[in-house]
Design an enzyme around this catalytic site. Structure first.
Site, mmCIF file in Angstrom:
data_model
loop_
_atom_site.group_PDB
_atom_site.id
_atom_site.type_symbol
_atom_site.label_atom_id
_atom_site.label_comp_id
_atom_site.label_asym_id
_atom_site.label_seq_id
_atom_site.Cartn_x
_atom_site.Cartn_y
_atom_site.Cartn_z
ATOM 1 N N CYS A 1 0.844 -1.195 0.000
ATOM 2 C CA CYS A 1 0.000 0.000 0.000
ATOM 3 C C CYS A 1 0.878 1.243 0.000
ATOM 4 O O CYS A 1 1.869 1.314 0.728
ATOM 5 C CB CYS A 1 -0.893 -0.013 1.242
ATOM 6 S SG CYS A 1 -1.935 1.437 1.443
ATOM 7 N N CYS A 2 0.518 2.227 -0.826
ATOM 8 C CA CYS A 2 1.124 3.555 -0.733
ATOM 9 C C CYS A 2 -0.014 4.558 -0.579
ATOM 10 O O CYS A 2 -1.099 4.208 -0.142
ATOM 11 C CB CYS A 2 2.034 3.860 -1.917
ATOM 12 S SG CYS A 2 1.210 4.028 -3.520
ATOM 13 N N ALA A 3 0.217 5.802 -0.928
ATOM 14 C CA ALA A 3 -0.805 6.821 -0.666
ATOM 15 C C ALA A 3 -2.051 6.617 -1.520
ATOM 16 O O ALA A 3 -3.179 6.645 -1.013
ATOM 17 C CB ALA A 3 -0.234 8.213 -0.890
#
EC number: 2.9.1.3
Length: 364
Positions: free
Chosen positions: A96-98
């Site tokens: 997961c990133c932004a």
């Protein structure tokens, strides 16, 4: 490489406590993260800031090039090794990133080159955050029964023992009073809300839930505040009030605030520093309500607290704390709670001792 990108997928991740390898910078993670997330960033705070400035001044291509320059060689390999170890430890996890953009895709590609195919959250933390907010709004619409009662009534334990109970204070890592802090620091507001949403989703998913059982809380629990959608529903909820004998309440408070907190502090810090932390914790709690007690009464109770701590240190007995705890309850906490309860007396549907309230709640 599988990706998760539907609303039901996002909810399923939260319900299953799916491990999330969050590759955002630490500063982003601290501002808000999902309950089962661990932070293994692609870029640290300084690297992210430098890339951000470059993006604004020179555009995306230059920023991407700078990012690859900053995270290269030994640094890049160290981070790949950390991600790889986390993937092997959490084979059913997800990246997961932004926003499910370049950072998680870069990490996914580097992992693939290292022999590991690992899915990512399409939409990233932002999508999970919106899912958490929406889930809380929806689930808060179910009926609510609040557990009320004076300090020491065992409200939290009663909520914890209900299959449809949600321990708001446990999620907030704070017991809601001047003496409410725990050894765990409180989370950011967003992280608290995410924890709450995940807990509500899991509780709802694992049973045919007809109503929520919650503790009768004020809007603030320490530094965290309840989501407005839930707080609004709680103001309309019915209340069951625990009315235990004063002596029983004192026993609970002795166990929770003196014996257990002393044990927790010494376990965390060792005997000497733990004792100092424990003393500071009690003095800080009393000091927080100094203005409401009045300076003279505060000084009297603070002196009794010091005497009780001396007795506890030399003999191990916590009985001396009654000299300041009893008047604190009789003069401050009990009148304050009764005043608050009087303002919503029409919502009280049941009163009884702890076991009676527990039985009544189960029958609802």
């Amino acid at each position: 490489m599988q990706e998760r990108h539907t609303e039901q997928d996002y909810r399923a991740l939260l319900i299953a406590d799916t491990p999330i390898i969050d590759v955002r910078a630490p500063i982003e993670f601290e501002q808000g993260a999902m309950p089962a997330a661990i932070n293994l960033p692609l870029m640290n705070n300084d690297e992210r800031a430098a890339v951000g400035i470059c993006y604004k001044q020179q555009g995306s291509d230059a920023a991407l090039a700078l990012g690859h320059k900053l995270v290269a060689g030994e640094i890049r390999q160290q981070r790949i090794d950390a991600w790889r170890a986390a993937c092997l430890q959490n084979p059913h996890g997800i990246l997961c990133c932004a926003r499910g953009g370049q950072r998680s895709h870069i990490v996914q590609r580097w992992l693939h080159d290292a022999g590991i195919d690992y899915p990512l959250v399409e939409g990233g933390y932002k999508a999970l955050r919106q899912t958490a907010i929406q889930a809380t709004i929806e689930l808060a619409q179910k009926p609510i029964v609040l557990i009320g009662g004076c300090t020491g009534s065992g409200k939290t334990l009663l909520v914890q023992q209900q299959p449809n109970g949600v321990d708001l204070e446990g999620l907030a890592r704070h017991r809601g009073s001047a003496f409410g802090r725990t050894l765990q620091p409180q989370l950011s507001q967003a992280s608290f809300e995410n924890m709450l949403a995940a807990e509500m989703l899991k509780t709802d998913a694992h049973q045919d839930l007809r109503l929520w059982v919650l503790e009768d809380e004020s809007r603030m629990i320490g530094s965290n505040h309840l989501p407005e959608c839930l707080r609004e529903r709680m103001t309309q909820a019915t209340i069951a009030v625990v009315e235990d004998p004063f002596e029983i309440r004192l026993e609970r408070l002795n166990e929770e605030y003196f014996l257990r907190m002393h044990h927790d502090f010494t376990h965390a810090y060792g005997d000497e520093q733990g004792w100092q932390e424990y003393c500071e914790y009690l003095h800080h709690g009393l000091s927080a309500i100094k203005r409401r007690l009045g300076l003279q009464r505060y000084n009297e109770l603070a002196a009794r607290l010091d005497a009780a701590l001396t007795t506890q240190l030399t003999t191990g007995s916590t009985d001396g704390h009654l000299a300041w705890l009893v008047p604190l309850l009789e003069e401050y906490y009990d009148p304050m709670y009764r005043y608050q309860l009087e303002k919503k007396a029409e919502k009280v549907v049941f009163r009884g001792e702890w076991a009676e309230v527990a039985e009544w709640v189960k029958a609802q």
